[in-house]
Design a protein around this motif. Structure first.
Motif, PDB file in Angstrom:
ATOM      1  N   ALA A 173       0.814  -1.213   0.000  1.00 10.56           N
ATOM      2  CA  ALA A 173       0.000   0.000   0.000  1.00 10.56           C
ATOM      3  C   ALA A 173       0.849   1.265   0.000  1.00 10.56           C
ATOM      4  O   ALA A 173       0.439   2.295  -0.539  1.00 10.56           O
ATOM      5  CB  ALA A 173      -0.932  -0.003   1.211  1.00 10.56           C
ATOM      6  N   SER A 174       2.046   1.208   0.565  1.00  7.78           N
ATOM      7  CA  SER A 174       2.862   2.409   0.729  1.00  7.78           C
ATOM      8  C   SER A 174       3.459   2.925  -0.572  1.00  7.78           C
ATOM      9  O   SER A 174       3.886   4.076  -0.649  1.00  7.78           O
ATOM     10  CB  SER A 174       3.976   2.153   1.740  1.00  7.78           C
ATOM     11  OG  SER A 174       4.866   1.166   1.252  1.00  7.78           O
ATOM     12  N   ARG A 175       3.503   2.068  -1.629  1.00  9.96           N
ATOM     13  CA  ARG A 175       4.074   2.521  -2.904  1.00  9.96           C
ATOM     14  C   ARG A 175       3.132   2.285  -4.083  1.00  9.96           C
ATOM     15  O   ARG A 175       3.552   2.296  -5.235  1.00  9.96           O
ATOM     16  CB  ARG A 175       5.426   1.839  -3.147  1.00  9.96           C
ATOM     17  CG  ARG A 175       6.528   2.368  -2.243  1.00  9.96           C
ATOM     18  CD  ARG A 175       7.903   1.870  -2.657  1.00  9.96           C
ATOM     19  NE  ARG A 175       8.046   0.447  -2.431  1.00  9.96           N
ATOM     20  CZ  ARG A 175       8.648  -0.396  -3.258  1.00  9.96           C
ATOM     21  NH1 ARG A 175       9.127   0.025  -4.421  1.00  9.96           N
ATOM     22  NH2 ARG A 175       8.761  -1.677  -2.961  1.00  9.96           N
ATOM     23  N   LEU A 176       1.859   2.106  -3.774  1.00  9.29           N
ATOM     24  CA  LEU A 176       0.844   1.936  -4.811  1.00  9.29           C
ATOM     25  C   LEU A 176      -0.157   3.077  -4.692  1.00  9.29           C
ATOM     26  O   LEU A 176      -0.670   3.342  -3.610  1.00  9.29           O
ATOM     27  CB  LEU A 176       0.134   0.591  -4.640  1.00  9.29           C
ATOM     28  CG  LEU A 176      -0.775   0.118  -5.787  1.00  9.29           C
ATOM     29  CD1 LEU A 176       0.018  -0.112  -7.062  1.00  9.29           C
ATOM     30  CD2 LEU A 176      -1.507  -1.161  -5.378  1.00  9.29           C
ATOM     31  N   MET A 177      -0.421   3.765  -5.807  1.00  9.77           N
ATOM     32  CA  MET A 177      -1.350   4.900  -5.771  1.00  9.77           C
ATOM     33  C   MET A 177      -2.439   4.737  -6.825  1.00  9.77           C
ATOM     34  O   MET A 177      -2.170   4.374  -7.970  1.00  9.77           O
ATOM     35  CB  MET A 177      -0.599   6.221  -5.963  1.00  9.77           C
ATOM     36  CG  MET A 177       0.092   6.391  -7.297  1.00  9.77           C
ATOM     37  SD  MET A 177       0.992   7.979  -7.457  1.00  9.77           S
ATOM     38  CE  MET A 177       2.517   7.592  -6.597  1.00  9.77           C
ATOM     39  N   LYS A 216      -2.923   8.770   0.059  1.00  8.96           N
ATOM     40  CA  LYS A 216      -1.736   9.132   0.828  1.00  8.96           C
ATOM     41  C   LYS A 216      -0.438   8.863   0.073  1.00  8.96           C
ATOM     42  O   LYS A 216       0.512   9.650   0.146  1.00  8.96           O
ATOM     43  CB  LYS A 216      -1.728   8.396   2.169  1.00  8.96           C
ATOM     44  CG  LYS A 216      -0.733   8.963   3.160  1.00  8.96           C
ATOM     45  CD  LYS A 216      -0.881   8.304   4.531  1.00  8.96           C
ATOM     46  CE  LYS A 216       0.145   8.870   5.506  1.00  8.96           C
ATOM     47  NZ  LYS A 216       0.055   8.225   6.838  1.00  8.96           N
ATOM     48  N   THR A 217      -0.375   7.753  -0.662  1.00 10.36           N
ATOM     49  CA  THR A 217       0.844   7.461  -1.425  1.00 10.36           C
ATOM     50  C   THR A 217       1.133   8.584  -2.415  1.00 10.36           C
ATOM     51  O   THR A 217       2.271   9.062  -2.512  1.00 10.36           O
ATOM     52  CB  THR A 217       0.724   6.125  -2.173  1.00 10.36           C
ATOM     53  OG1 THR A 217       0.552   5.070  -1.226  1.00 10.36           O
ATOM     54  CG2 THR A 217       1.985   5.843  -2.981  1.00 10.36           C
ATOM     55  N   ALA A 218       0.124   9.005  -3.152  1.00  8.84           N
ATOM     56  CA  ALA A 218       0.307  10.088  -4.128  1.00  8.84           C
ATOM     57  C   ALA A 218       0.678  11.391  -3.429  1.00  8.84           C
ATOM     58  O   ALA A 218       1.553  12.136  -3.900  1.00  8.84           O
ATOM     59  CB  ALA A 218      -0.956  10.264  -4.958  1.00  8.84           C
ATOM     60  N   THR A 219       0.024  11.678  -2.315  1.00  5.30           N
ATOM     61  CA  THR A 219       0.306  12.904  -1.568  1.00  5.30           C
ATOM     62  C   THR A 219       1.765  12.944  -1.130  1.00  5.30           C
ATOM     63  O   THR A 219       2.437  13.974  -1.237  1.00  5.30           O
ATOM     64  CB  THR A 219      -0.610  13.008  -0.344  1.00  5.30           C
ATOM     65  OG1 THR A 219      -1.979  13.071  -0.781  1.00  5.30           O
ATOM     66  CG2 THR A 219      -0.299  14.250   0.477  1.00  5.30           C
ATOM     67  N   GLU A 220       2.260  11.804  -0.641  1.00  6.09           N
ATOM     68  CA  GLU A 220       3.649  11.738  -0.178  1.00  6.09           C
ATOM     69  C   GLU A 220       4.628  11.743  -1.350  1.00  6.09           C
ATOM     70  O   GLU A 220       5.657  12.434  -1.301  1.00  6.09           O
ATOM     71  CB  GLU A 220       3.833  10.482   0.677  1.00  6.09           C
ATOM     72  CG  GLU A 220       3.047  10.512   1.979  1.00  6.09           C
ATOM     73  CD  GLU A 220       3.057   9.179   2.716  1.00  6.09           C
ATOM     74  OE1 GLU A 220       2.676   9.173   3.902  1.00  6.09           O
ATOM     75  OE2 GLU A 220       3.437   8.152   2.102  1.00  6.09           O
ATOM     76  N   PHE A 221       4.334  10.982  -2.386  1.00  5.31           N
ATOM     77  CA  PHE A 221       5.251  10.873  -3.522  1.00  5.31           C
ATOM     78  C   PHE A 221       5.441  12.220  -4.208  1.00  5.31           C
ATOM     79  O   PHE A 221       6.575  12.630  -4.500  1.00  5.31           O
ATOM     80  CB  PHE A 221       4.719   9.845  -4.516  1.00  5.31           C
ATOM     81  CG  PHE A 221       5.586   9.651  -5.729  1.00  5.31           C
ATOM     82  CD1 PHE A 221       6.711   8.833  -5.677  1.00  5.31           C
ATOM     83  CD2 PHE A 221       5.278  10.268  -6.939  1.00  5.31           C
ATOM     84  CE1 PHE A 221       7.521   8.656  -6.791  1.00  5.31           C
ATOM     85  CE2 PHE A 221       6.075  10.088  -8.054  1.00  5.31           C
ATOM     86  CZ  PHE A 221       7.200   9.278  -7.978  1.00  5.31           C
ATOM     87  N   TYR A 222       4.329  12.915  -4.474  1.00  6.91           N
ATOM     88  CA  TYR A 222       4.393  14.191  -5.180  1.00  6.91           C
ATOM     89  C   TYR A 222       4.530  15.394  -4.241  1.00  6.91           C
ATOM     90  O   TYR A 222       4.573  16.530  -4.703  1.00  6.91           O
ATOM     91  CB  TYR A 222       3.144  14.372  -6.043  1.00  6.91           C
ATOM     92  CG  TYR A 222       3.066  13.450  -7.240  1.00  6.91           C
ATOM     93  CD1 TYR A 222       3.978  13.541  -8.285  1.00  6.91           C
ATOM     94  CD2 TYR A 222       2.067  12.483  -7.332  1.00  6.91           C
ATOM     95  CE1 TYR A 222       3.903  12.714  -9.389  1.00  6.91           C
ATOM     96  CE2 TYR A 222       1.979  11.648  -8.431  1.00  6.91           C
ATOM     97  CZ  TYR A 222       2.896  11.765  -9.459  1.00  6.91           C
ATOM     98  OH  TYR A 222       2.812  10.936 -10.548  1.00  6.91           O
ATOM     99  N   ARG A 223       4.543  15.129  -2.954  1.00  5.52           N
ATOM    100  CA  ARG A 223       4.635  16.196  -1.942  1.00  5.52           C
ATOM    101  C   ARG A 223       3.541  17.245  -2.169  1.00  5.52           C
ATOM    102  O   ARG A 223       3.808  18.441  -2.322  1.00  5.52           O
ATOM    103  CB  ARG A 223       6.019  16.842  -1.972  1.00  5.52           C
ATOM    104  CG  ARG A 223       7.146  15.880  -1.596  1.00  5.52           C
ATOM    105  CD  ARG A 223       8.474  16.586  -1.435  1.00  5.52           C
ATOM    106  NE  ARG A 223       8.881  17.254  -2.657  1.00  5.52           N
ATOM    107  CZ  ARG A 223       9.977  18.007  -2.772  1.00  5.52           C
ATOM    108  NH1 ARG A 223      10.765  18.181  -1.727  1.00  5.52           N
ATOM    109  NH2 ARG A 223      10.280  18.577  -3.917  1.00  5.52           N
ATOM    110  N   LEU A 224       2.305  16.760  -2.160  1.00  4.03           N
ATOM    111  CA  LEU A 224       1.172  17.637  -2.414  1.00  4.03           C
ATOM    112  C   LEU A 224       0.745  18.348  -1.130  1.00  4.03           C
ATOM    113  O   LEU A 224       0.683  17.742  -0.072  1.00  4.03           O
ATOM    114  CB  LEU A 224      -0.001  16.827  -2.974  1.00  4.03           C
ATOM    115  CG  LEU A 224       0.279  16.035  -4.252  1.00  4.03           C
ATOM    116  CD1 LEU A 224      -0.953  15.226  -4.648  1.00  4.03           C
ATOM    117  CD2 LEU A 224       0.695  16.967  -5.393  1.00  4.03           C
TER     118      LEU A 224
END
Length: 228
Positions: A173-177, A216-224
């Protein structure tokens, strides 16, 4: 998310982000073959809504395109500025992508649309192996999107489950968006059906894991974040 290979579109999307509350980030396009590519990346990074680039690799005939030495300075700029690289690839590019991410282990990479596996013809084994190899690289993420259109005009969405399950098992879950792939998904289904299918697929996960994949993954990855 960029849709055409044109920097004018990138600037247009950034202008929309500044005037629209619900746009928190833009993944744009630059000409990576231009000598000024690192400069253009650095200049765009001054805009807080700019999150990274997506070259349209799926449409490029040369499968080794991404490995050209002349791109080193552009990849270095992305890495040093904390920007992301969206890999819009197909299964035939995954071996090259493995080479790329090993070459730049600190570059944040996300595989768009799970590399568009050929679900309609149930081509699974090589894609499965390559995805698993990429998932072993901690800087690589993957989007749970685009799968419906790869199934062709097949009303039986059960055909998607082995692919979705493999992505979840490989990346966690931590690296799937999750991604909608709207409006392209309208070629095979609609937004509501894809959301419902995803909800059913994720139903056995914890609430925290589901939130991670949905947002959350997308928020963290892209620093939204919401900007004032």
């Amino acid at each position: 998310m960029q849709a055409v290979p044109d920097m004018a579109e990138t600037h247009y999307m950034l202008s929309l982000a500044h005037s629209t509350d619900f746009i928190l980030g833009v993944v744009g396009w630059i000409d990576m073959q231009h000598i000024d590519a690192p400069y253009n990346i650095a200049k765009l990074s001054n805009n807080p809504y700019f999150k990274g680039i997506r070259p349209m690799i799926q449409d490029i005939l040369n499968d080794d395109w991404m490995l050209q030495p002349q791109f080193a300075s552009a990849f270095k700029a992305l890495t040093e500025l904390g920007l992301c690289f969206d890999a819009l690839v197909k299964p035939r590019h995954l071996q090259q992508l493995i080479t790329l991410v090993d070459r730049y282990p600190n570059l944040k990479v996300v595989i768009d649309h799970a590399a568009k596996p050929n679900i309609a013809e149930t081509q699974f084994s090589q894609w499965k192996e390559d995805i698993q190899a990429l998932a072993k690289r901690p800087n690589v993420y993957c989007k749970l999107s685009g799968l419906v259109t790869e199934a062709g005009y097949n009303p039986n969405f059960d055909i998607l489950i082995p692919y979705m399950s493999h992505l979840l098992k490989s990346f966690g879950a931590s690296r799937l968006m999750w991604g909608s792939d709207w409006p392209v998904l309208n070629l095979a289904t609609d937004y509501n059906q894809w959301v419902t299918l995803t909800e059913v697929f994720l139903a056995t996960l914890t609430a925290e894991q589901q939130t991670q994949i949905w947002s959350k993954t997308a928020t963290e990855f892209y620093r939204l974040q919401h900007l004032e």
